[in-house]
Design a protein around this motif. Structure first.
Motif, PDB file in Angstrom:
ATOM      1  N   VAL A 149       0.835  -1.171  -0.007  1.00  0.00           N
ATOM      2  CA  VAL A 149      -0.109   0.059  -0.076  1.00  0.00           C
ATOM      3  C   VAL A 149       0.837   1.325   0.041  1.00  0.00           C
ATOM      4  O   VAL A 149       1.910   1.543   0.904  1.00  0.00           O
ATOM      5  N   VAL A 169       0.822   5.094   0.395  1.00  0.00           N
ATOM      6  CA  VAL A 169       0.103   6.352   0.786  1.00  0.00           C
ATOM      7  C   VAL A 169       0.507   7.674   0.407  1.00  0.00           C
ATOM      8  O   VAL A 169       1.611   7.979   0.581  1.00  0.00           O
ATOM      9  N   THR A 190      -1.767  -1.089  -4.141  1.00  0.00           N
ATOM     10  CA  THR A 190      -2.843  -0.296  -3.674  1.00  0.00           C
ATOM     11  C   THR A 190      -2.312   1.153  -3.655  1.00  0.00           C
ATOM     12  O   THR A 190      -1.560   1.385  -2.801  1.00  0.00           O
ATOM     13  N   CYS A 193      -3.252   4.906  -2.270  1.00  0.00           N
ATOM     14  CA  CYS A 193      -3.935   5.473  -1.577  1.00  0.00           C
ATOM     15  C   CYS A 193      -3.754   7.039  -1.807  1.00  0.00           C
ATOM     16  O   CYS A 193      -2.500   7.652  -2.021  1.00  0.00           O
ATOM     17  N   ASN A 194      -4.788   7.873  -1.348  1.00  0.00           N
ATOM     18  CA  ASN A 194      -4.645   9.269  -1.273  1.00  0.00           C
ATOM     19  C   ASN A 194      -5.277  10.116  -0.017  1.00  0.00           C
ATOM     20  O   ASN A 194      -6.006   9.138   0.487  1.00  0.00           O
ATOM     21  N   SER A 195      -5.301  11.071  -0.051  1.00  0.00           N
ATOM     22  CA  SER A 195      -5.849  11.872   1.247  1.00  0.00           C
ATOM     23  C   SER A 195      -7.266  11.792   0.913  1.00  0.00           C
ATOM     24  O   SER A 195      -8.094  11.938   2.365  1.00  0.00           O
ATOM     25  N   THR A 240      -8.938   8.833   0.395  1.00  0.00           N
ATOM     26  CA  THR A 240      -9.356   7.343   0.563  1.00  0.00           C
ATOM     27  C   THR A 240     -10.241   7.088   1.616  1.00  0.00           C
ATOM     28  O   THR A 240     -10.096   7.531   2.767  1.00  0.00           O
ATOM     29  N   LYS A 241     -11.221   6.244   1.329  1.00  0.00           N
ATOM     30  CA  LYS A 241     -12.125   5.987   2.412  1.00  0.00           C
ATOM     31  C   LYS A 241     -11.605   4.685   3.170  1.00  0.00           C
ATOM     32  O   LYS A 241     -11.177   3.731   2.400  1.00  0.00           O
ATOM     33  N   ASN A 242     -11.670   4.886   4.355  1.00  0.00           N
ATOM     34  CA  ASN A 242     -11.060   3.567   5.338  1.00  0.00           C
ATOM     35  C   ASN A 242      -9.861   3.180   5.002  1.00  0.00           C
ATOM     36  O   ASN A 242      -9.467   1.977   4.721  1.00  0.00           O
ATOM     37  N   LEU A 243      -9.091   4.179   5.069  1.00  0.00           N
ATOM     38  CA  LEU A 243      -7.588   4.102   4.863  1.00  0.00           C
ATOM     39  C   LEU A 243      -7.041   2.821   6.013  1.00  0.00           C
ATOM     40  O   LEU A 243      -6.290   2.043   5.220  1.00  0.00           O
ATOM     41  N   LYS A 262      -7.321  -0.705   4.376  1.00  0.00           N
ATOM     42  CA  LYS A 262      -6.206  -1.094   3.225  1.00  0.00           C
ATOM     43  C   LYS A 262      -5.155  -1.418   4.083  1.00  0.00           C
ATOM     44  O   LYS A 262      -4.522  -2.108   3.598  1.00  0.00           O
TER      45      LYS A 262
END
Ligand code: GUN
Length: 277
Positions: free
Chosen positions: A157, A159, A181, A183-185, A187-190, A193
């Protein structure tokens, strides 16, 4: 928990670059352009200067006032593109707002683009035919290599989705056959993940954002963040003290990714040199 000592790995890499440079007729040359007097940029440039001296590179630091025009800056880059002493050109970011950063990056010859930010070099990385790699993500890959982790099929992951770190980082991991995966600022339910990740790379610029209950026990955690707190302390995006109790491996701030970025810049400059001779 084991600490990944980026400083040590970078020193070893720099020592091997120095050995190679000692055998060359001409020193590899790096030009660094600094526009304005951003404090953080000046510190980064001083570190690059020390590293270049250590391995025996020729270094040109070009300092321009922050009111330099777009035309003047592009002219300077074109001059360096044609300068035979120079193998690598780096324009320190961020640039003042009146300058078009994309145009600046695209003006650097892809053959001398030691930051690996030019669209040609990013395209080659995307196609898994890399030439010059963005320095920080490549530095992270060298850190993972140093702990002999098999990345094939691992859940990674990333981020942060910046052009400098997050995006090329994801690409490097994908090229190593990991499952990635990004993710960014938003992202839901970081945390959902992150808890599944074997390897976490964080580059968001939020002090101590990543807490221990988001990390799978035994995971590898690489912190790319460099944040200066009001009390003057330098901290990463990961809460080191709590996460170290859960992680299998962790890269600290400072002494983790930072020195690897510089060592990779030197490696890129040597690669650019070798491609030009
Ligand atoms: N500013 C912060 N990181 C970087 C980097 O990797 N390259 C350049 N050119 N500027 C930066």
């Amino acid at each position: 928990m084991n600490v990944i000592n980026g400083k040590k790995i970078a020193q070893n890499l720099q020592a091997s670059i120095k050995l190679k440079v000692d055998t060359l007729d001409r020193k590899p040359g790096l030009a660094v352009i600094l526009v304005g007097d951003d404090d953080a940029s000046e510190v980064y440039i001083r570190n690059k200067e020390d590293a270049c001296k250590e391995v025996g590179f020729y270094l040109e630091i070009i300092n321009r006032f922050d009111n330099i025009s777009q035309e003047e800056l592009l002219f300077e880059i074109e001059r360096l593109n044609h300068d035979d002493k120079i193998d690598g050109i780096l324009v320190q970011l961020p640039l003042p707002k009146h300058l078009d950063v994309n145009l600046v990056i695209e003006t650097i010859s892809p053959k001398k683009d030691v930051d690996g930010f030019h669209s040609e070099n990013i395209g080659k990385l995307m196609q898994n035919k890399p030439f010059l790699h963005p320095c920080t993500p490549k530095g992270v890959m060298l850190m993972l290599e140093s702990i002999e982790i098999d990345l094939v099929g691992k859940n990674c992951v990333v981020v942060g989705a910046s052009n400098i770190v997050g995006r090329p980082m994801a690409c490097e991991l994908l090229n190593a056959k990991a499952t990635v995966t990004i993710c960014n600022s938003k992202t839901k339910n970081l945390s959902c993940k992150l808890i599944q990740a074997d390897i976490v790379v964080v580059a968001v610029g939020i002090p101590k954002m990543i807490q221990s209950d988001w990390i799978k026990p035994g995971a590898i955690v690489i912190d790319v963040g460099i944040n200066r707190l009001d009390n003057g302390c330098l901290v990463g995006d990961v809460d080191f003290e709590s996460v170290r109790k859960v992680a299998g491996w962790i890269a600290p701030v400072p002494g983790g990714v930072g020195p690897m970025t510089i060592a990779t810049l030197l490696k890129n400059t040597l690669t650019a040199y070798e491609a030009r001779i």
